[in-house]
Write a protein that holds these residues in place. Structure first.
Motif, mmCIF file in Angstrom:
data_model
loop_
_atom_site.group_PDB
_atom_site.id
_atom_site.type_symbol
_atom_site.label_atom_id
_atom_site.label_comp_id
_atom_site.label_asym_id
_atom_site.label_seq_id
_atom_site.Cartn_x
_atom_site.Cartn_y
_atom_site.Cartn_z
ATOM 1 N N ILE A 90 13.009 9.633 4.983
ATOM 2 C CA ILE A 90 12.277 8.664 4.168
ATOM 3 C C ILE A 90 10.858 9.192 4.020
ATOM 4 O O ILE A 90 10.184 9.472 5.008
ATOM 5 C CB ILE A 90 12.276 7.267 4.816
ATOM 6 N N MET A 91 10.437 9.374 2.782
ATOM 7 C CA MET A 91 9.090 9.862 2.505
ATOM 8 C C MET A 91 8.178 8.663 2.301
ATOM 9 O O MET A 91 8.540 7.721 1.588
ATOM 10 C CB MET A 91 9.073 10.708 1.232
ATOM 11 N N GLU A 92 7.014 8.739 2.939
ATOM 12 C CA GLU A 92 6.052 7.644 2.809
ATOM 13 C C GLU A 92 4.891 8.126 1.938
ATOM 14 O O GLU A 92 4.223 9.097 2.277
ATOM 15 C CB GLU A 92 5.566 7.262 4.211
ATOM 16 N N THR A 145 0.795 -1.223 0.000
ATOM 17 C CA THR A 145 0.000 0.000 0.000
ATOM 18 C C THR A 145 0.829 1.276 0.000
ATOM 19 O O THR A 145 0.275 2.358 -0.168
ATOM 20 C CB THR A 145 -0.898 0.030 1.253
ATOM 21 N N VAL A 146 2.134 1.129 0.230
ATOM 22 C CA VAL A 146 2.954 2.318 0.454
ATOM 23 C C VAL A 146 4.214 2.295 -0.414
ATOM 24 O O VAL A 146 4.785 1.233 -0.661
ATOM 25 C CB VAL A 146 3.364 2.378 1.955
ATOM 26 N N LEU A 147 4.613 3.492 -0.873
ATOM 27 C CA LEU A 147 5.916 3.641 -1.527
ATOM 28 C C LEU A 147 6.814 4.418 -0.562
ATOM 29 O O LEU A 147 6.409 5.452 -0.028
ATOM 30 C CB LEU A 147 5.759 4.432 -2.835
ATOM 31 N N PHE A 148 8.005 3.890 -0.291
ATOM 32 C CA PHE A 148 8.981 4.596 0.529
ATOM 33 C C PHE A 148 10.085 5.108 -0.395
ATOM 34 O O PHE A 148 10.553 4.365 -1.261
ATOM 35 C CB PHE A 148 9.614 3.663 1.565
ATOM 36 N N ALA A 149 10.484 6.370 -0.194
ATOM 37 C CA ALA A 149 11.585 6.910 -0.992
ATOM 38 C C ALA A 149 12.492 7.711 -0.068
ATOM 39 O O ALA A 149 12.017 8.526 0.729
ATOM 40 C CB ALA A 149 11.043 7.786 -2.109
ATOM 41 N N SER A 150 13.799 7.449 -0.150
ATOM 42 C CA SER A 150 14.724 8.166 0.736
ATOM 43 C C SER A 150 15.349 9.335 -0.020
ATOM 44 O O SER A 150 15.492 9.300 -1.243
ATOM 45 C CB SER A 150 15.806 7.220 1.247
ATOM 46 N N THR A 151 15.723 10.369 0.729
ATOM 47 C CA THR A 151 16.293 11.558 0.098
ATOM 48 C C THR A 151 17.810 11.465 0.087
ATOM 49 O O THR A 151 18.413 10.865 0.976
ATOM 50 C CB THR A 151 15.871 12.829 0.854
ATOM 51 N N ASN A 152 18.395 12.062 -0.940
ATOM 52 C CA ASN A 152 19.833 11.973 -1.144
ATOM 53 C C ASN A 152 20.510 13.166 -0.469
ATOM 54 O O ASN A 152 20.763 14.185 -1.100
ATOM 55 C CB ASN A 152 20.105 11.975 -2.649
ATOM 56 N N GLU A 153 20.766 13.039 0.826
ATOM 57 C CA GLU A 153 21.353 14.149 1.588
ATOM 58 C C GLU A 153 21.830 13.609 2.930
ATOM 59 O O GLU A 153 21.467 12.508 3.328
ATOM 60 C CB GLU A 153 20.292 15.231 1.828
ATOM 61 N N ARG A 154 22.635 14.403 3.595
ATOM 62 C CA ARG A 154 23.038 14.050 4.949
ATOM 63 C C ARG A 154 21.790 14.094 5.835
ATOM 64 O O ARG A 154 20.907 14.909 5.591
ATOM 65 C CB ARG A 154 24.066 15.071 5.451
ATOM 66 N N ALA A 155 21.712 13.211 6.846
ATOM 67 C CA ALA A 155 20.508 13.100 7.683
ATOM 68 C C ALA A 155 19.289 12.836 6.793
ATOM 69 O O ALA A 155 18.283 13.543 6.852
ATOM 70 C CB ALA A 155 20.298 14.343 8.523
#
Ligand SMILES: [Zn+2]
Ligand SMILES: [Zn+2]
Length: 335
Positions: free
Chosen positions: A294-296, A281-291
């Motif tokens: 994760i966007m849900e 049901t969900v797409l997880f995407a992580s951002t390319n940066e320090r710290a």
């Protein structure tokens, strides 16, 4: 001039490529290698026979015993519960019947007393006689009632729900990394291609510069479409959407495997993407940066940002998330 056998110091004419060592050999060396290869069958026979013996002598009772003991304990506990319930109901029954008889005993005493009072006083009326007679008849009926049936027990059969006891079967691991096959097919990497890849149960999705390509199991390109967008950071498959998801630098794209159409469904402002993965049901995407965050995203009814998981939940202030994978209720992060 005919070529010589490639074995050291052998001058005989080469007769063919040996299957075991991939060298060109003479007939004699081919024979030797063949015999050597055949001789390797014997230890394999021994090994498989040992495994066969092990299976035959497996102590099945021992494998069953521990779990059987749990089942037995469950049975004893159930019996205890039934026994306790039975005792409670027996007590209720005793109490009820005794109380009922006690009431009659009280009534009987009351009438006895009344009659003896009247006898002692040597005085009574027709009404007294009628009333006493009626009460005695009533008592008679009640006694008869008690004797015949003062209480009835109704029971329903105990329904045993099949889910009270369930067998959780240990899944045998299908993928054994120690027995991975050798290279099955190779496909040449074209300069300028992005390195992400993903698959569903039909196709492998890769970028072969300048196209996005679907490959079949034989690594033949089945479909392709020109990729004219930014660099690709990651890809995953969503069986729920029936689409491949491609993570661009700032955008999320959906790829339809039938039409190879590309839909840009989300744009992130002032940040860039690193990796993505999907649950049902969900797409997880992580951002390319320090710290990294994760966007849900909810997949239905449209791809929509639901929340952002920030550091320190995701990682520390100085760390990057380089990859994420969802499996079976868990999200694994490579930090
Ligand atoms: Zn050989
Ligand atoms: Zn030779």
């Amino acid at each position: 001039m005919s070529q010589a056998c490639t074995m050291n110091k052998c001058t005989r004419t080469l007769r063919g490529l040996c299957d075991c060592c991939q060298q060109n050999l003479c007939l004699q060396h081919l024979n030797e290698h063949n015999i050597e290869l055949i001789s390797q069958l014997n230890p394999l026979t021994d090994e498989i026979n040992i495994l066969g013996d092990r299976l035959e002598t497996l102590n099945i009772q021992k494998i069953i015993a521990i779990e059987r003991e749990k089942l037995e304990q469950w049975r004893q506990d159930c019996y205890k519960k039934i026994d306790l319930f039975f005792e409670q109901k027996c007590q209720e029954l005793d109490q009820f019947v005794n109380e009922r008889i006690d009431q009659q005993r009280q009534e009987l005493k009351r009438i006895q007393l009344k009659i003896s009072e009247l006898i002692n006083a040597q005085e009574t009326t027709r009404h007294d006689i009628d009333s006493l007679t009626s009460t005695i008849r009533q008592l008679e009926r009640r006694f008869k009632n008690i004797e015949e049936k003062c209480v009835t027990i109704h029971t329903r059969p105990l329904l045993i729900d099949g889910t009270l006891v369930s067998l959780e079967k240990t899944i045998q691991l299908e993928l054994d990394l120690s027995t991975l096959s050798s290279v099955y097919r190779t496909i040449h990497y074209l300069k300028g291609s992005f390195i992400s890849l993903t698959c569903n149960d039909r196709y492998l999705l890769i970028h072969q510069h300048p196209n996005l390509c679907l490959l079949d199991r034989e690594l033949n390109i089945v479909k392709q479409t020109l990729w004219s967008y930014s660099e690709i950071w990651d890809m995953c498959w969503s069986s729920e959407l029936d689409r491949f998801i491609v993570l661009g630098k700032n955008n999320i794209y959906l790829i339809n495997e039938n039409t190879m159409s590309i839909d840009n469904v989300h744009k992130i402002e002032r940040r860039t993407w690193a990796s993505c993965t999907c649950s049902d049901t969900v797409l997880f995407a992580s951002t390319n940066e320090r710290a990294s965050s994760i966007m849900e995203f909810a997949l239905f009814p449209t791809i929509k940002l639901r929340r952002e998981w920030k550091y320190p939940v995701t990682c520390t202030k100085d760390e990057f998330i380089s990859d994420i994978v969802y499996n079976n209720g868990n999200l694994a992060l490579m930090i």
